[in-house]
Motif scaffolding. Structure first.
Motif, PDB file in Angstrom:
ATOM      1  N   GLY A  13       1.001  -1.163  -0.081  1.00 23.02           N
ATOM      2  CA  GLY A  13      -0.071   0.158   0.008  1.00 23.02           C
ATOM      3  C   GLY A  13       0.700   1.388   0.007  1.00 23.02           C
ATOM      4  O   GLY A  13       0.337   2.260   0.200  1.00 23.02           O
ATOM      5  N   SER A  14       2.086   1.135  -0.206  1.00 24.35           N
ATOM      6  CA  SER A  14       2.812   2.412  -0.032  1.00 24.35           C
ATOM      7  C   SER A  14       2.902   3.103  -1.693  1.00 24.35           C
ATOM      8  O   SER A  14       3.498   4.370  -1.483  1.00 24.35           O
ATOM      9  CB  SER A  14       4.482   1.887   0.215  1.00 24.35           C
ATOM     10  N   SER A  38       9.613  -2.348   1.134  1.00 32.52           N
ATOM     11  CA  SER A  38      11.008  -1.564   1.266  1.00 32.52           C
ATOM     12  C   SER A  38      10.822  -0.137   1.679  1.00 32.52           C
ATOM     13  O   SER A  38      11.654   0.663   2.022  1.00 32.52           O
ATOM     14  CB  SER A  38      11.957  -1.854   0.437  1.00 32.52           C
ATOM     15  N   LYS A  39       9.622   0.168   0.948  1.00 32.21           N
ATOM     16  CA  LYS A  39       9.233   1.657   1.103  1.00 32.21           C
ATOM     17  C   LYS A  39       8.568   2.345   2.271  1.00 32.21           C
ATOM     18  O   LYS A  39       7.440   2.835   2.269  1.00 32.21           O
ATOM     19  CB  LYS A  39       8.529   1.957  -0.129  1.00 32.21           C
ATOM     20  N   LYS A  40       9.670   2.237   3.528  1.00 32.60           N
ATOM     21  CA  LYS A  40       8.804   2.650   4.819  1.00 32.60           C
ATOM     22  C   LYS A  40       8.324   3.997   4.827  1.00 32.60           C
ATOM     23  O   LYS A  40       7.060   4.328   5.085  1.00 32.60           O
ATOM     24  CB  LYS A  40      10.008   2.419   6.013  1.00 32.60           C
ATOM     25  N   GLU A  41       9.227   5.072   4.295  1.00 28.69           N
ATOM     26  CA  GLU A  41       8.993   6.463   4.487  1.00 28.69           C
ATOM     27  C   GLU A  41       7.517   6.726   3.670  1.00 28.69           C
ATOM     28  O   GLU A  41       6.823   7.495   4.073  1.00 28.69           O
ATOM     29  CB  GLU A  41       9.942   7.239   3.967  1.00 28.69           C
ATOM     30  N   ALA A  47      -0.224   6.588   5.377  1.00 20.73           N
ATOM     31  CA  ALA A  47      -0.880   6.181   6.558  1.00 20.73           C
ATOM     32  C   ALA A  47      -1.249   7.572   7.380  1.00 20.73           C
ATOM     33  O   ALA A  47      -2.009   7.971   7.940  1.00 20.73           O
ATOM     34  CB  ALA A  47      -0.057   5.246   7.510  1.00 20.73           C
ATOM     35  N   ASP A  48       0.119   8.574   7.358  1.00 26.35           N
ATOM     36  CA  ASP A  48      -0.304  10.008   7.713  1.00 26.35           C
ATOM     37  C   ASP A  48      -1.216  10.831   7.212  1.00 26.35           C
ATOM     38  O   ASP A  48      -1.861  11.280   7.882  1.00 26.35           O
ATOM     39  CB  ASP A  48       1.448  10.869   7.718  1.00 26.35           C
ATOM     40  N   GLN A  55      -9.129   9.512   9.423  1.00 22.49           N
ATOM     41  CA  GLN A  55      -9.335   8.067   9.375  1.00 22.49           C
ATOM     42  C   GLN A  55      -8.368   7.587  10.107  1.00 22.49           C
ATOM     43  O   GLN A  55      -7.058   8.161   9.943  1.00 22.49           O
ATOM     44  CB  GLN A  55      -9.628   7.589   8.105  1.00 22.49           C
ATOM     45  N   LYS A  56      -8.636   6.369  10.764  1.00 20.42           N
ATOM     46  CA  LYS A  56      -7.409   5.636  11.540  1.00 20.42           C
ATOM     47  C   LYS A  56      -6.418   4.963  10.296  1.00 20.42           C
ATOM     48  O   LYS A  56      -7.074   4.312   9.427  1.00 20.42           O
ATOM     49  CB  LYS A  56      -7.844   4.838  12.591  1.00 20.42           C
TER      50      LYS A  56
END
Length: 254
Positions: A13-14, A38-41, A47-48, A55-56
């Motif tokens: 979902g990134s 691998s695309k954490k940021e 999400a942010d 929304q959560k």
């Protein structure tokens, strides 16, 4: 943004289609747990943005090709469900994570084959199996296929074969999970402008033009063409759709 207390788990979902799915689900009032490899940021940014809209949301690392990691992953999911969403179940599993490998049948290597197998079939099979105790009765599972399982373009023999397997699996899942009220469907995108496969559809004007010319609606797809359909399948309006392959391709290669 409205909330309806439903929760979706979206793999991959990134970016690309998964990112738009996450946003589309959130717009329907659905909380989102999205995964990234691998695309954490990028995942945390998605999400942010969802949380900024009211929304959560949460982001977790997951390699869908690594079946042995799934038990630990779902322990994390349980923690997030409790801490972020104050529940012990989620409602919708969207098996979106994927990779593209372009190689002719004659030149496909065993390593390429195994990677595609693990990501697109074995990983989906066992991730969904491991998720079953956490999916609420009456929930939904949405698997992702491809237009290439219906028509053939050279270079995708292994990739499309894995998606053909997923299409068959979807029917068995629908049959066997129906007693829990869980519907299982396939969304099969056509060619979409994302960075998938190196961004070939988005960035190569000749390929983009060729696909548009073979599509009834005269253009290639955009991520929001897919995300909105996935979100719809997670609403009550779609409650009687089950075991179906829904191709979202603008009518390509008719």
């Amino acid at each position: 943004m409205k909330t309806n207390n439903k929760i979706a788990l979206v793999t991959g979902g990134s970016r690309g289609l998964g990112k738009d799915m996450a946003f589309s689900l959130a717009k329907k009032g659905i909380g989102v747990i999205l995964t990234y490899n691998s695309k954490k940021e990028e995942a945390l940014a998605v999400a942010d943005e969802i949380e900024q809209a009211g929304q959560k949301a949460a982001a977790l690392q997951l390699d869908t090709a690594d079946v042995k990691s799934f038990d630990a992953f779902f322990r994390q999911v349980k923690t997030v469900l409790q801490d972020t969403f104050e529940t012990d179940r989620f409602d919708f599993l969207i098996n979106n994570a994927g990779i593209g490998v372009h190689a002719s049948f004659a030149e496909t290597t065993e390593e390429q084959f195994d990677l595609l197998l693990n990501v697109h079939f074995k990983g989906v099979f066992f991730l969904t199996q491991k998720a079953l105790p956490l999916i609420a009765d009456g929930g939904r599972i949405i698997n992702l296929s491809t237009g290439l399982a219906r028509f053939s373009n050279p270079g995708y023999a292994a990739y499309a074969s894995m998606k053909g397997a997923i299409e068959t699996l979807t029917k068995y899942q629908a049959k066997e999970l129906g007693s829990r009220g869980i519907a299982v469907n396939i969304v099969a995108p056509g060619a979409i402008e994302t960075d998938f496969g190196g961004g070939v559809v988005r960035d190569n004007p000749d390929i983009n033009k060729y696909i548009a010319a073979t599509t009834a609606l005269g253009r290639v797809g955009r991520p929001d063409d897919i995300g909105s359909v996935v979100a719809f399948l997670c609403t009550d309006e779609a409650k009687w759709i089950n075991a179906q392959r829904i191709e979202v391709s603008g009518g390509v290669n008719l």
